[in-house]
Design a protein around this motif. Structure first.
Motif, PDB file in Angstrom:
ATOM      1  N   THR A 101      -9.367  -7.292   1.804  1.00  0.00           N
ATOM      2  CA  THR A 101      -9.359  -6.883   0.396  1.00  0.00           C
ATOM      3  C   THR A 101      -9.159  -8.126  -0.461  1.00  0.00           C
ATOM      4  O   THR A 101      -8.203  -8.875  -0.262  1.00  0.00           O
ATOM      5  CB  THR A 101      -8.237  -5.873   0.133  1.00  0.00           C
ATOM      6  OG1 THR A 101      -8.470  -4.684   0.919  1.00  0.00           O
ATOM      7  CG2 THR A 101      -8.174  -5.489  -1.335  1.00  0.00           C
TER       8      THR A 101
ATOM      9  N   ASN B 267      -4.097   6.517   2.681  1.00  0.00           N
ATOM     10  CA  ASN B 267      -4.990   5.866   3.626  1.00  0.00           C
ATOM     11  C   ASN B 267      -4.625   4.387   3.714  1.00  0.00           C
ATOM     12  O   ASN B 267      -4.149   3.801   2.735  1.00  0.00           O
ATOM     13  CB  ASN B 267      -6.450   6.016   3.190  1.00  0.00           C
ATOM     14  CG  ASN B 267      -7.407   6.012   4.360  1.00  0.00           C
ATOM     15  OD1 ASN B 267      -7.159   6.663   5.373  1.00  0.00           O
ATOM     16  ND2 ASN B 267      -8.493   5.286   4.244  1.00  0.00           N
TER      17      ASN B 267
ATOM     18  N   ASN C 128       0.866  -1.182   0.000  1.00  0.00           N
ATOM     19  CA  ASN C 128       0.000   0.000   0.000  1.00  0.00           C
ATOM     20  C   ASN C 128       0.904   1.235   0.000  1.00  0.00           C
ATOM     21  O   ASN C 128       1.050   1.925   1.001  1.00  0.00           O
ATOM     22  CB  ASN C 128      -0.918  -0.021   1.228  1.00  0.00           C
ATOM     23  CG  ASN C 128      -1.972   1.080   1.199  1.00  0.00           C
ATOM     24  OD1 ASN C 128      -2.427   1.465   0.119  1.00  0.00           O
ATOM     25  ND2 ASN C 128      -2.346   1.574   2.355  1.00  0.00           N
TER      26      ASN C 128
ATOM     27  N   LEU D 136      -5.010   0.324   3.658  1.00  0.00           N
ATOM     28  CA  LEU D 136      -5.798  -0.619   2.865  1.00  0.00           C
ATOM     29  C   LEU D 136      -6.486  -1.573   3.831  1.00  0.00           C
ATOM     30  O   LEU D 136      -5.827  -2.222   4.650  1.00  0.00           O
ATOM     31  CB  LEU D 136      -4.897  -1.390   1.896  1.00  0.00           C
ATOM     32  CG  LEU D 136      -5.580  -2.448   1.023  1.00  0.00           C
ATOM     33  CD1 LEU D 136      -6.511  -1.783   0.008  1.00  0.00           C
ATOM     34  CD2 LEU D 136      -4.539  -3.306   0.298  1.00  0.00           C
ATOM     35  N   SER D 137      -7.782  -1.657   3.736  1.00  0.00           N
ATOM     36  CA  SER D 137      -8.555  -2.416   4.714  1.00  0.00           C
ATOM     37  C   SER D 137      -8.276  -3.903   4.621  1.00  0.00           C
ATOM     38  O   SER D 137      -7.911  -4.435   3.569  1.00  0.00           O
ATOM     39  CB  SER D 137     -10.046  -2.154   4.517  1.00  0.00           C
ATOM     40  OG  SER D 137     -10.449  -2.576   3.224  1.00  0.00           O
ATOM     41  N   ALA D 138      -8.448  -4.597   5.760  1.00  0.00           N
ATOM     42  CA  ALA D 138      -8.364  -6.054   5.779  1.00  0.00           C
ATOM     43  C   ALA D 138      -9.474  -6.637   4.914  1.00  0.00           C
ATOM     44  O   ALA D 138     -10.480  -5.983   4.634  1.00  0.00           O
ATOM     45  CB  ALA D 138      -8.467  -6.567   7.211  1.00  0.00           C
TER      46      ALA D 138
ATOM     47  N   VAL E 298     -12.658  -1.781  -3.468  1.00  0.00           N
ATOM     48  CA  VAL E 298     -11.968  -0.700  -2.768  1.00  0.00           C
ATOM     49  C   VAL E 298     -11.703   0.426  -3.760  1.00  0.00           C
ATOM     50  O   VAL E 298     -11.191   0.198  -4.853  1.00  0.00           O
ATOM     51  CB  VAL E 298     -10.627  -1.195  -2.173  1.00  0.00           C
ATOM     52  CG1 VAL E 298      -9.904  -0.041  -1.483  1.00  0.00           C
ATOM     53  CG2 VAL E 298     -10.863  -2.347  -1.208  1.00  0.00           C
TER      54      VAL E 298
ATOM     55  N   ASN F 256      -4.898  -8.365   7.267  1.00  0.00           N
ATOM     56  CA  ASN F 256      -4.859  -7.237   8.195  1.00  0.00           C
ATOM     57  C   ASN F 256      -4.993  -5.928   7.437  1.00  0.00           C
ATOM     58  O   ASN F 256      -4.827  -5.874   6.218  1.00  0.00           O
ATOM     59  CB  ASN F 256      -3.527  -7.230   8.966  1.00  0.00           C
ATOM     60  CG  ASN F 256      -3.246  -8.548   9.655  1.00  0.00           C
ATOM     61  OD1 ASN F 256      -3.923  -8.912  10.602  1.00  0.00           O
ATOM     62  ND2 ASN F 256      -2.243  -9.276   9.161  1.00  0.00           N
ATOM     63  N   SER F 257      -5.273  -4.872   8.162  1.00  0.00           N
ATOM     64  CA  SER F 257      -5.235  -3.546   7.581  1.00  0.00           C
ATOM     65  C   SER F 257      -3.785  -3.188   7.301  1.00  0.00           C
ATOM     66  O   SER F 257      -2.926  -3.277   8.182  1.00  0.00           O
ATOM     67  CB  SER F 257      -5.860  -2.529   8.542  1.00  0.00           C
ATOM     68  OG  SER F 257      -5.735  -1.213   8.033  1.00  0.00           O
TER      69      SER F 257
ATOM     70  N   ASP G 222      -7.625  -6.569  -5.033  1.00  0.00           N
ATOM     71  CA  ASP G 222      -8.902  -5.850  -5.169  1.00  0.00           C
ATOM     72  C   ASP G 222      -9.671  -6.372  -6.381  1.00  0.00           C
ATOM     73  O   ASP G 222     -10.052  -5.636  -7.283  1.00  0.00           O
ATOM     74  CB  ASP G 222      -8.700  -4.341  -5.256  1.00  0.00           C
ATOM     75  CG  ASP G 222     -10.032  -3.580  -5.126  1.00  0.00           C
ATOM     76  OD1 ASP G 222     -10.967  -4.140  -4.530  1.00  0.00           O
ATOM     77  OD2 ASP G 222     -10.118  -2.447  -5.629  1.00  0.00           O
TER      78      ASP G 222
END
Length: 561
Positions: free
Chosen positions: A296, A290, A285, A292-294, A354, A314-315, A345
């Motif tokens: 994905t 910002n 990332n 990257l959310s878990a 995302v 994980n994030s 993604d």
């Protein structure tokens, strides 16, 4: 590099410099992340210049042909990040940008007053005291006099404070102010008195405040009241009603917080003759604003066919990454050489969930060749004469070359058992005079390539060959010809019958595989006091009782004491 505004200056070919300088003065807490050099001018292009005497060759080039005059214009790009970081603040001189010959050869540039040359450096820097911002840089070379629309996508504006837009444009004239506008989301931007609303391209520099940046514009506008929190896109529009304007670079700075997922295959573990692969990969990332959310999603394709799916665990923080591993089975209908593609993604349908800063950098592909064992030639069985109880002697040394079908494969050795061949132990040493104590027997061969080995085999067999009869017997116990010896008979023709006759056709001895060789003794029809046959010629009948030798062997032998 123009010494005057070309709209009012004649003799244009004599009023262009081939070098000029500018000063870089960043604060000590402003750390250079990227630096991009752009240069442009009239003509088809000069793509080799110098910056502070360092030779610069364009990495990318752009061209544009004027609709009104048909004349070409060019611009060029070079990433000079390392040079800027190494040099730091100070004066930068660009030289060897020479388009004078173009202007002499093509007077249309001077007649149309569209002669220009210039350069600029776009620097992206980091300052920890500033909020996270999304920097978008759009480059190319597109002309106005009509309208130019640029749509910014993948935005997630959370704060419009200090949002800005800047551009590098060429050939703008201060005295031509016919519908020269810069709009964002339909709102006309201005920065009076430097940039009136109707004269956006007027040879000015917003950074230095110069109004004599002849035939070039380097302007920055504040757009914080023209873009809204929550916007996911923005429309930039540029117009010119008369003046020829060439847009080279547009830069936006927005407090837009988005991740930017990328993925890379780190290593692939594979086995021989297996369509199961274990892949280690990294999701990153980087260059984002910002986490990257878990969860994905990640999709895996082989030649475009979905073969596996997984997701981030994980994030992933800004400038962070996460390692992962997945084991996949490639379908049998996929060729042995195929392209493996990881897409982050992607929910398996080519669709992402995302919103990212860049939506087209989620893919990583690698060509894979399956590991296959070597091919081999089938080898014919080897047959030798039975030496007793199916034993035989064989020469198979030439099979080492005959078994190979590919010159890049390697013959390893011959083995008596398949287990030895697999383990590569107990290799047969004497292949030109190998004695097998019994047959039929398999001999195993190990062949290797760069990754795999294969085992093949061939058979050893024996056959009963015609016996060799030595027809001279001397019963004197000297160790030579003491008995009637027939080579290749005993323990080979197990059911043979041998009869000895005297010269008058009387049977005097009979034996088989269980009897001793005839040593001259008369055992049948004895009529005199001694049991030893007298000196002379005798006859034998040898019945081999073998299907391959249906007729008896008949001959004479000579016996002496």
């Amino acid at each position: 590099m123009n010494l005057g505004e070309n709209n009012i200056t004649l003799g244009c070919e004599n009023l262009l410099l081939t070098s000029s300088n500018a000063t870089l003065n960043l604060n000590s807490n402003q750390i250079v992340e990227s630096a991009y050099l752009y240069w442009a001018g009239s003509g088809t292009g000069d793509f080799n210049v110098k910056l502070n005497t360092v030779n610069i060759t364009a990495q990318r080039t752009f061209s544009n042909i004027s609709i009104s005059s048909g004349l070409p214009y060019f611009s060029a790009f070079k990433d000079i990040t390392s040079q800027i970081i190494a040099t730091g603040n100070g004066t930068y001189t660009l030289s060897d940008l020479d388009i004078s010959q173009t202007l002499i050869n093509e007077q249309g540039y001077c007649n149309n007053r569209t002669n220009f040359a210039g350069w600029a450096i776009v620097i992206v820097y980091k300052e920890n005291s500033l909020p996270l911002n999304q920097i978008n840089i759009y480059d190319g070379l597109q002309s106005i006099p009509n309208a130019l629309n640029i749509t910014l996508n993948s935005l997630n504006v959370i704060d419009n404070n200090n949002a800005q837009i800047g551009f590098i444009a060429w050939e703008g004239d201060n005295v031509l102010a016919v519908n020269e506008t810069l709009r964002i989301n339909g709102n006309t931007l201005s920065n009076p008195p430097l940039n009136p609303a109707n004269n956006a391209f007027n040879s000015t520099n917003s950074i230095t405040g110069s109004t004599t940046l002849y035939n070039m514009d380097l302007d920055i506008y504040n757009i914080q009241n023209n873009i809204n929190i929550g916007d996911s896109s923005a429309l930039i529009q540029l117009t010119s009603g008369q003046d020829v304007v060439l847009i080279n670079v547009v830069v936006t700075k927005l407090n837009s917080q988005l991740p930017d997922a990328t993925i890379a295959i780190d290593s692939i573990n594979q086995s021989c003759s297996s369509n199961v692969y274990t892949i280690n990969y990294t999701v990153s990332n980087l260059n984002c604003t910002n986490p990257l959310s878990a969860a994905t999603p990640i999709a895996i394709y082989a030649n475009g066919i979905l073969v596996g799916q997984t997701q981030t665990q994980n994030s992933i923080p800004i400038d962070g990454s996460e390692n992962g591993q997945i084991t996949i089975t490639i379908p049998n209908n996929i060729p042995t050489d195929f392209t493996l593609t990881f897409v982050v993604d992607d929910n398996g349908t080519g669709t992402g969930i995302v919103t990212e800063i860049i939506e087209n950098n989620n893919t990583f592909s690698q060509t894979i060749s399956s590991w296959l064992p070597p091919n081999f030639n089938l080898l014919e069985p080897l047959t030798s004469c039975n030496e007793g109880f199916t034993a035989g002697t064989f020469n198979f040394s030439n099979y080492a070359n005959q078994v190979l079908t590919n010159s890049t494969d390697t013959f390893i050795g011959f083995y008596e058992t398949e287990a030895d061949a697999i383990a590569n132990v107990n290799e047969i040493a004497n292949t030109s005079n190998y004695v097998s104590t019994s047959t039929p027997k398999k001999i195993f061969i190990r062949i290797e390539n760069d990754h795999c080995f294969t085992i093949t085999s061939f058979d050893l067999t024996t056959k009963n060959c015609p016996p060799i009869i030595y027809n001279y017997v001397t019963s004197n116990n000297d160790g030579f010809n003491d008995t009637f010896y027939i080579e290749g008979l005993r323990n080979i023709f197990l059911n043979f019958e041998l009869e000895i006759y005297n010269r008058w056709g009387r049977l005097i001895w009979k034996g088989n595989n269980q009897s001793e060789d005839w040593d001259g003794e008369i055992t049948i029809g004895q009529t005199i006091n001694t049991s030893l046959a007298p000196k002379g010629t005798y006859y034998y009948i040898l019945n081999l009782n073998d299907a391959n030798f249906p007729k008896p062997l008949v001959g004479w032998l000579y016996f002496t004491k």
